[in-house]
Design an enzyme around this catalytic site. Structure first.
Site, PDB file in Angstrom:
ATOM      1  N   LYS A 145       0.953  -1.362  -0.198  1.00 62.10           N
ATOM      2  CA  LYS A 145       0.186  -0.421   0.092  1.00 62.10           C
ATOM      3  C   LYS A 145       0.996   1.214  -0.111  1.00 62.10           C
ATOM      4  CE  LYS A 145      -2.096  -2.385   3.363  1.00 62.10           C
ATOM      5  NZ  LYS A 145      -3.320  -3.135   4.120  1.00 62.10           N
ATOM      6  N   ASP A 162      -5.827  -7.929   9.488  1.00 56.91           N
ATOM      7  CA  ASP A 162      -7.387  -6.894   9.455  1.00 56.91           C
ATOM      8  C   ASP A 162      -8.344  -8.109   9.129  1.00 56.91           C
ATOM      9  OD1 ASP A 162      -5.632  -6.724   6.747  1.00 56.91           O
ATOM     10  OD2 ASP A 162      -6.982  -4.777   6.531  1.00 56.91           O
TER      11      ASP A 162
HETATM   12  C1  BGC Z   1      -1.831  -6.753   2.683  1.00 57.57           C
HETATM   13  C2  BGC Z   1      -2.705  -7.479   4.164  1.00 57.57           C
HETATM   14  C3  BGC Z   1      -3.999  -6.887   4.506  1.00 57.57           C
HETATM   15  C4  BGC Z   1      -4.694  -6.142   2.915  1.00 57.57           C
HETATM   16  C5  BGC Z   1      -5.410  -5.187   3.489  1.00 57.57           C
HETATM   17  C6  BGC Z   1      -2.593  -5.801   2.316  1.00 57.57           C
HETATM   18  O1  BGC Z   1      -1.513  -5.233   1.310  1.00 57.57           O
HETATM   19  O2  BGC Z   1      -0.569  -6.974   2.413  1.00 57.57           O
HETATM   20  O3  BGC Z   1      -2.118  -7.721   4.766  1.00 57.57           O
HETATM   21  O4  BGC Z   1      -4.534  -7.327   4.808  1.00 57.57           O
HETATM   22  O5  BGC Z   1      -3.505  -5.167   2.532  1.00 57.57           O
HETATM   23  O6  BGC Z   1      -5.656  -4.090   4.051  1.00 57.57           O
END
Ligand code: BGC
Length: 477
Positions: free
Chosen positions: A177, A213
């Site tokens: 992200k 999450d």
């Molecule tokens: C992460 C996950 C997370 C998901 C939703 C992804 O970029 O790798 O661990 O559950 O985003 O937040």
């Protein structure tokens, strides 16, 4: 002119609007063809997902899976005996949250919650600075709510791929992200948070569990409905976890004492090893190239909130470059990477007969005056095919999980802004999951704030497990 919304194919893809210039219509059709997933592609994705899932669970995989299938070490769901106050810290997006969850015989009172912005310099700076920032927010929350005198257990929702070695050990595999802090990959996030708490010398919280999450959402879902077996996040990022029989987790050698465990698929990275290349378009390649962490998180980049708007933007830019939109005039604001946020897709997708919302978005980009009625219909078409593709991709994986779990009925707890605000996604998902997992009853429920509330519940479960461990004098997990 008929609007495209009146015509749909069996998968819910809209038909291209009837444009006056047939050549223009054919060109747009050719440019966007790769975004339409047909029956064969859907079946192939399902097969590939199943294979990656199996590889990810196996002890000696024949090839490296792009699905991490991580053990969360959570063998139990809430059982109604949880009591006490539990803190939760939820980090995963541009905001973090601190919560105080109160459980009385397993029942939750509405938690105290405080949101904090996580500024870019913290998201991209040194790791120790990030954890000091988080400890400061925990302190701020406890001070505001007069809790500083208490010793409290804390559940830490850390929504990034981790290798978990225990319920309270989570080693970061990679950032995703909008995060890229130095000095954290390869380190235990619990240890780093505990160290930051200790540096302050004025906090009495003990991090008892680290979780994803999706896991928090599943556990919160199980609190809301005992049939819950899948936790799904459709927000900035995307991922799912599910309740697995521990016998199926071949790679977990020490799994003898528990019958089940939550497995975090980490499906954002699905396809990073090339297995999904058959659906990758030049637009997807462009989105990847424009992202913070290139060559990773293939699946997430097809549709999650951080990227879906960018997918639409790169398509629109291509159509402009080829002279099919705004008569080739380049709107300055739209040329900026990441300027077309995913919320605009939700806005445009909520137009029905009129085009009020689409026009409002065009106004934001100062292009309303340049846009013809046909341009508007084309923009709606692009948003719609990207939404249907998203729904199909998510549904294929959820259907695979349902078939794999093979329960009579499974409730899927979902959280995240994409699911909450996209006007068509939930109904498209219902339709596709139903078609793909025909024999398996399911229900999608919204587990709002699951990642925060669930962290409180998991802190309670962790506390219960530790107590039963010490009273049995034996290892439980
Ligand atoms: C992460 C996950 C997370 C998901 C939703 C992804 O970029 O790798 O661990 O559950 O985003 O937040």
């Amino acid at each position: 002119m008929k609007t495209f919304t009146q015509l749909e194919d069996a998968n819910g893809y809209p038909c291209l609007p009837n444009l006056q210039d047939l050549k223009r219509k054919n060109k747009i059709s050719m440019l966007t063809r790769g975004l339409i997933l047909d029956k064969d592609a859907i079946e192939k994705i399902m097969k590939v997902f199943n294979n990656e899932m199996k590889l990810g669970l196996s002890k000696n995989p024949t090839a490296k899976s792009s699905l991490q299938m991580e053990n969360t070490f959570i063998p139990e769901l809430p059982d109604g005996t949880e009591n006490g106050y539990f803190m939760a810290l939820d980090l995963g997006g541009t905001h973090c949250r601190v919560l105080l969850v109160h459980l009385k015989d397993g029942l939750q009172e509405e938690p105290l919650v405080q949101y904090y912005d996580v500024p870019e310099n913290i998201r991209l700076g040194p790791g120790t600075q990030l954890f000091d920032f988080l400890a400061a927010k925990i302190h701020n929350f406890m001070e505001r709510n007069d809790l500083l005198h208490l010793h409290l257990p804390l559940g830490f929702t850390f929504s990034f791929p981790m290798v978990q070695k225990a319920l309270d050990v989570g080693v970061l595999v990679t950032w995703t992200k909008s995060f890229n802090c130095s000095g954290v990959v390869g380190n235990d996030a619990v240890k780093m948070l505990n160290e930051a708490i200790a540096r302050r010398k004025d906090l009495h919280v003990n991090v008892v569990a680290i979780l994803n999450d999706t896991t928090g959402t599943l556990v919160q879902g199980a609190y809301l409905n005992s049939k819950c077996g899948i936790g799904l996040i459709l927000g900035t990022g995307s991922n799912a976890c599910y309740m697995e029989k521990s016998a199926n987790v071949e790679k977990w050698s020490d799994n003898k004492n528990v019958s089940q465990v939550i497995i975090d698929c980490e499906w954002g990275a699905f396809g990073d090893n090339g297995v999904l290349d058959f659906i990758k378009t030049d637009f997807d390649r462009q989105v990847d190239a424009n992202s913070l962490l290139v060559n990773s998180f293939t699946f997430e980049k097809y549709f999650s909130g951080q990227y879906m708007g960018e997918v639409v933007r790169v398509i629109l830019v291509k159509l402009i470059d080829e002279g099919h939109l705004f008569e080739g005039k380049k709107p300055i604001k739209l040329m900026k990477k990441q300027s077309f946020i995913t919320a605009y897709i939700s806005q445009i997708e909520s137009d029905k007969e009129d085009t009020y919302n689409t026009k409002a978005v065009l106004k934001e980009f100062d292009i309303l005056d340049e846009a013809s009625e046909e341009d508007i219909q084309i923009i709606r078409y692009i948003c719609s095919i990207i939404s249907v593709r998203a729904a199909l991709l998510i549904s294929v994986c959820i259907a695979s999980l349902l078939i794999h779990m093979d329960r009579q009925e499974t409730v899927i707890a979902v959280d995240g802004s994409l699911f909450k605000y996209h006007p068509k996604l939930p109904s498209l998902m219902n339709k596709h999951i139903e078609a793909l997992a025909k024999e398996h009853k399911f229900k999608l429920i919204l587990a709002e704030d699951g990642s925060g509330k669930g962290a409180g519940l998991i802190a309670a479960i962790a506390t219960r497990l530790t107590k039963s461990k010490s009273s049995n004098g034996s290892s439980h997990d």
